[in-house]
Motif scaffolding. Structure first.
Motif, PDB file in Angstrom:
ATOM      1  N   VAL A 132       0.817  -1.208  -0.061  1.00 27.14           N
ATOM      2  CA  VAL A 132      -0.012  -0.011   0.068  1.00 27.14           C
ATOM      3  C   VAL A 132       0.958   1.260   0.012  1.00 27.14           C
ATOM      4  O   VAL A 132       1.911   1.384   0.867  1.00 27.14           O
ATOM      5  CB  VAL A 132      -1.039  -0.187   1.161  1.00 27.14           C
ATOM      6  N   GLN A 133       0.568   2.193  -0.780  1.00 25.35           N
ATOM      7  CA  GLN A 133       1.248   3.475  -0.790  1.00 25.35           C
ATOM      8  C   GLN A 133       0.445   4.651  -0.001  1.00 25.35           C
ATOM      9  O   GLN A 133      -0.735   4.608  -0.440  1.00 25.35           O
ATOM     10  CB  GLN A 133       1.609   4.201  -2.368  1.00 25.35           C
ATOM     11  N   PRO A 134       0.923   5.155   1.128  1.00 25.12           N
ATOM     12  CA  PRO A 134       0.380   5.589   1.952  1.00 25.12           C
ATOM     13  C   PRO A 134       0.459   7.481   1.915  1.00 25.12           C
ATOM     14  O   PRO A 134       0.330   8.035   2.692  1.00 25.12           O
ATOM     15  CB  PRO A 134       0.913   5.285   3.172  1.00 25.12           C
ATOM     16  N   PHE A 135       0.667   7.806   0.474  1.00 26.24           N
ATOM     17  CA  PHE A 135       0.948   9.249   0.114  1.00 26.24           C
ATOM     18  C   PHE A 135       1.010   9.309  -1.170  1.00 26.24           C
ATOM     19  O   PHE A 135       1.066   8.515  -1.908  1.00 26.24           O
ATOM     20  CB  PHE A 135       2.283   9.774   0.900  1.00 26.24           C
ATOM     21  N   MET A 136       0.933  10.730  -1.548  1.00 29.24           N
ATOM     22  CA  MET A 136       0.852  11.188  -2.856  1.00 29.24           C
ATOM     23  C   MET A 136       1.584  12.472  -3.133  1.00 29.24           C
ATOM     24  O   MET A 136       1.438  13.457  -2.025  1.00 29.24           O
ATOM     25  CB  MET A 136      -0.750  11.385  -3.339  1.00 29.24           C
ATOM     26  N   GLY A 137       2.243  12.961  -3.955  1.00 29.93           N
ATOM     27  CA  GLY A 137       2.845  14.047  -4.230  1.00 29.93           C
ATOM     28  C   GLY A 137       1.970  15.167  -4.219  1.00 29.93           C
ATOM     29  O   GLY A 137       0.942  14.770  -4.582  1.00 29.93           O
ATOM     30  N   GLY A 138       2.279  16.432  -4.306  1.00 28.79           N
ATOM     31  CA  GLY A 138       1.601  17.582  -4.283  1.00 28.79           C
ATOM     32  C   GLY A 138       0.758  17.939  -5.526  1.00 28.79           C
ATOM     33  O   GLY A 138      -0.623  18.481  -5.493  1.00 28.79           O
ATOM     34  N   SER A 139       1.393  17.554  -6.748  1.00 31.40           N
ATOM     35  CA  SER A 139       0.493  17.534  -7.788  1.00 31.40           C
ATOM     36  C   SER A 139      -0.804  16.832  -7.974  1.00 31.40           C
ATOM     37  O   SER A 139      -1.503  17.155  -8.647  1.00 31.40           O
ATOM     38  CB  SER A 139       1.476  17.028  -9.079  1.00 31.40           C
ATOM     39  N   GLY A 140      -0.904  15.800  -7.233  1.00 37.06           N
ATOM     40  CA  GLY A 140      -2.005  14.826  -6.942  1.00 37.06           C
ATOM     41  C   GLY A 140      -3.406  15.881  -6.491  1.00 37.06           C
ATOM     42  O   GLY A 140      -4.459  15.528  -6.635  1.00 37.06           O
ATOM     43  N   TYR A 141      -2.862  16.907  -5.800  1.00 35.99           N
ATOM     44  CA  TYR A 141      -3.919  17.409  -5.280  1.00 35.99           C
ATOM     45  C   TYR A 141      -4.388  18.920  -5.842  1.00 35.99           C
ATOM     46  O   TYR A 141      -5.219  19.679  -5.420  1.00 35.99           O
ATOM     47  CB  TYR A 141      -3.492  17.942  -3.531  1.00 35.99           C
ATOM     48  N   GLU A 142      -3.422  19.213  -6.776  1.00 39.90           N
ATOM     49  CA  GLU A 142      -3.448  20.721  -7.212  1.00 39.90           C
ATOM     50  C   GLU A 142      -4.188  20.865  -8.601  1.00 39.90           C
ATOM     51  O   GLU A 142      -4.704  21.647  -9.042  1.00 39.90           O
ATOM     52  CB  GLU A 142      -1.946  21.003  -7.735  1.00 39.90           C
ATOM     53  N   SER A 143      -4.243  19.527  -9.394  1.00 40.94           N
ATOM     54  CA  SER A 143      -5.165  19.584 -10.582  1.00 40.94           C
ATOM     55  C   SER A 143      -5.729  18.283 -10.945  1.00 40.94           C
ATOM     56  O   SER A 143      -5.014  17.191 -10.430  1.00 40.94           O
ATOM     57  CB  SER A 143      -4.318  20.242 -11.809  1.00 40.94           C
ATOM     58  N   LEU A 144      -6.610  18.157 -11.491  1.00 40.59           N
ATOM     59  CA  LEU A 144      -7.226  16.816 -12.156  1.00 40.59           C
ATOM     60  C   LEU A 144      -6.350  16.243 -13.093  1.00 40.59           C
ATOM     61  O   LEU A 144      -6.051  15.105 -13.035  1.00 40.59           O
ATOM     62  CB  LEU A 144      -8.638  16.961 -12.883  1.00 40.59           C
ATOM     63  N   GLU A 145      -5.730  17.018 -13.845  1.00 39.85           N
ATOM     64  CA  GLU A 145      -4.524  16.582 -14.590  1.00 39.85           C
ATOM     65  C   GLU A 145      -3.420  15.855 -13.611  1.00 39.85           C
ATOM     66  O   GLU A 145      -2.935  14.769 -14.065  1.00 39.85           O
ATOM     67  CB  GLU A 145      -4.050  17.583 -15.522  1.00 39.85           C
ATOM     68  N   GLY A 146      -2.967  16.513 -12.651  1.00 38.53           N
ATOM     69  CA  GLY A 146      -2.024  15.893 -11.790  1.00 38.53           C
ATOM     70  C   GLY A 146      -2.544  14.765 -11.190  1.00 38.53           C
ATOM     71  O   GLY A 146      -1.635  13.701 -11.025  1.00 38.53           O
ATOM     72  N   LEU A 147      -3.730  14.694 -10.736  1.00 36.04           N
ATOM     73  CA  LEU A 147      -4.266  13.596  -9.960  1.00 36.04           C
ATOM     74  C   LEU A 147      -4.538  12.182 -10.937  1.00 36.04           C
ATOM     75  O   LEU A 147      -4.060  11.006 -10.789  1.00 36.04           O
ATOM     76  CB  LEU A 147      -5.690  13.906  -9.257  1.00 36.04           C
ATOM     77  N   ALA A 148      -4.855  12.732 -12.294  1.00 37.31           N
ATOM     78  CA  ALA A 148      -5.085  11.709 -13.165  1.00 37.31           C
ATOM     79  C   ALA A 148      -3.809  11.053 -13.572  1.00 37.31           C
ATOM     80  O   ALA A 148      -3.820   9.842 -13.766  1.00 37.31           O
ATOM     81  CB  ALA A 148      -5.422  12.153 -14.573  1.00 37.31           C
ATOM     82  N   ALA A 149      -2.622  11.843 -13.527  1.00 37.31           N
ATOM     83  CA  ALA A 149      -1.086  11.214 -13.622  1.00 37.31           C
ATOM     84  C   ALA A 149      -0.861  10.167 -12.752  1.00 37.31           C
ATOM     85  O   ALA A 149      -0.277   9.212 -12.820  1.00 37.31           O
ATOM     86  CB  ALA A 149      -0.465  12.153 -13.834  1.00 37.31           C
ATOM     87  N   TYR A 150      -1.138  10.613 -11.432  1.00 40.69           N
ATOM     88  CA  TYR A 150      -0.984   9.603 -10.212  1.00 40.69           C
ATOM     89  C   TYR A 150      -1.933   8.424 -10.441  1.00 40.69           C
ATOM     90  O   TYR A 150      -1.409   7.181 -10.252  1.00 40.69           O
ATOM     91  CB  TYR A 150      -1.311  10.414  -8.888  1.00 40.69           C
TER      92      TYR A 150
END
Length: 196
Positions: free
Chosen positions: A104-122
């Motif tokens: 389980v990965q328990p974190f995500m970088g900031g880009s995942g919270y900044e835009s839908l594009e960043g989250l989609a990449a995650y």
């Protein structure tokens, strides 16, 4: 997944003791009566500095099962996948050898919270890691904190987007009940909306 699994402990809660003396700490955790543990100390093919089979033996000798682990890597941009994926190959191999059922990965970088594009990449990244885990016979998942619920992208919580944008055959979700409440949401709402 059920009551037959007993009570487990995520070893991040004992991170200071695990970093100083993992053997004695595991002995004490086993003596307390825990049934299984989740690790949070992977690096360079080793789990808490031990070879995977050595770690597995330590846990089992103390009456427990090694079920899974929290670990991961951030920044899933096109330039770093060639670095990240070999890291995951080694990580998955170590955990499979140690007998884990899931990572389980328990974190995500900031880009995942900044835009839908960043989250989609995650989410695409998590699907790719999940496919690697699945091919090795392991499950892959994501463990939340509060920001996945308190951060909205286009009016919807990040977590809701993650549930939509990841492939459920590759990515599971390990819901942290404390952090979802801190994030302002109700766990049972999610259990009812996303059964299983």
């Amino acid at each position: 997944s059920g009551p037959e699994l007993g009570i487990g402990l995520q070893l991040y809660s004992l991170r200071d003791a695990m970093s100083k003396d993992p053997v004695t700490t595991i002995e004490k955790v086993g003596a307390m009566g825990y049934d299984f543990v989740e690790a949070a100390g992977y690096g360079d093919g080793l789990i808490y500095g031990m070879e995977p089979l050595e770690w597995k033996a330590l846990v089992e000798e103390n009456g427990m099962v090694f079920r899974g682990a929290h670990c991961g890597q951030a920044v899933p941009d096109s330039g770093s996948w060639e670095v990240l994926m070999p890291w995951w190959d080694q990580c998955i191999a170590a955990h499979k050898e140690a007998g884990a059922e899931y990572i389980v990965q328990p974190f995500m970088g900031g880009s995942g919270y900044e835009s839908l594009e960043g989250l989609a990449a995650y989410c695409a990244y998590f699907d790719a890691v999940g496919a690697k885990c699945k091919a090795a016979g392991l499950k892959f998942g994501y463990h939340n904190h509060d920001k996945e619920f308190s951060t909205l992208l286009e009016g919807k919580p990040v977590y809701d987007w993650m549930l939509e944008l990841t492939d459920p055959s590759k990515v599971m979700f390990q819901l942290d009940l404390y952090w979802i409440v801190v994030g302002g949401k109700t766990p049972t709402d999610y259990f009812e909306k996303y059964p299983g």
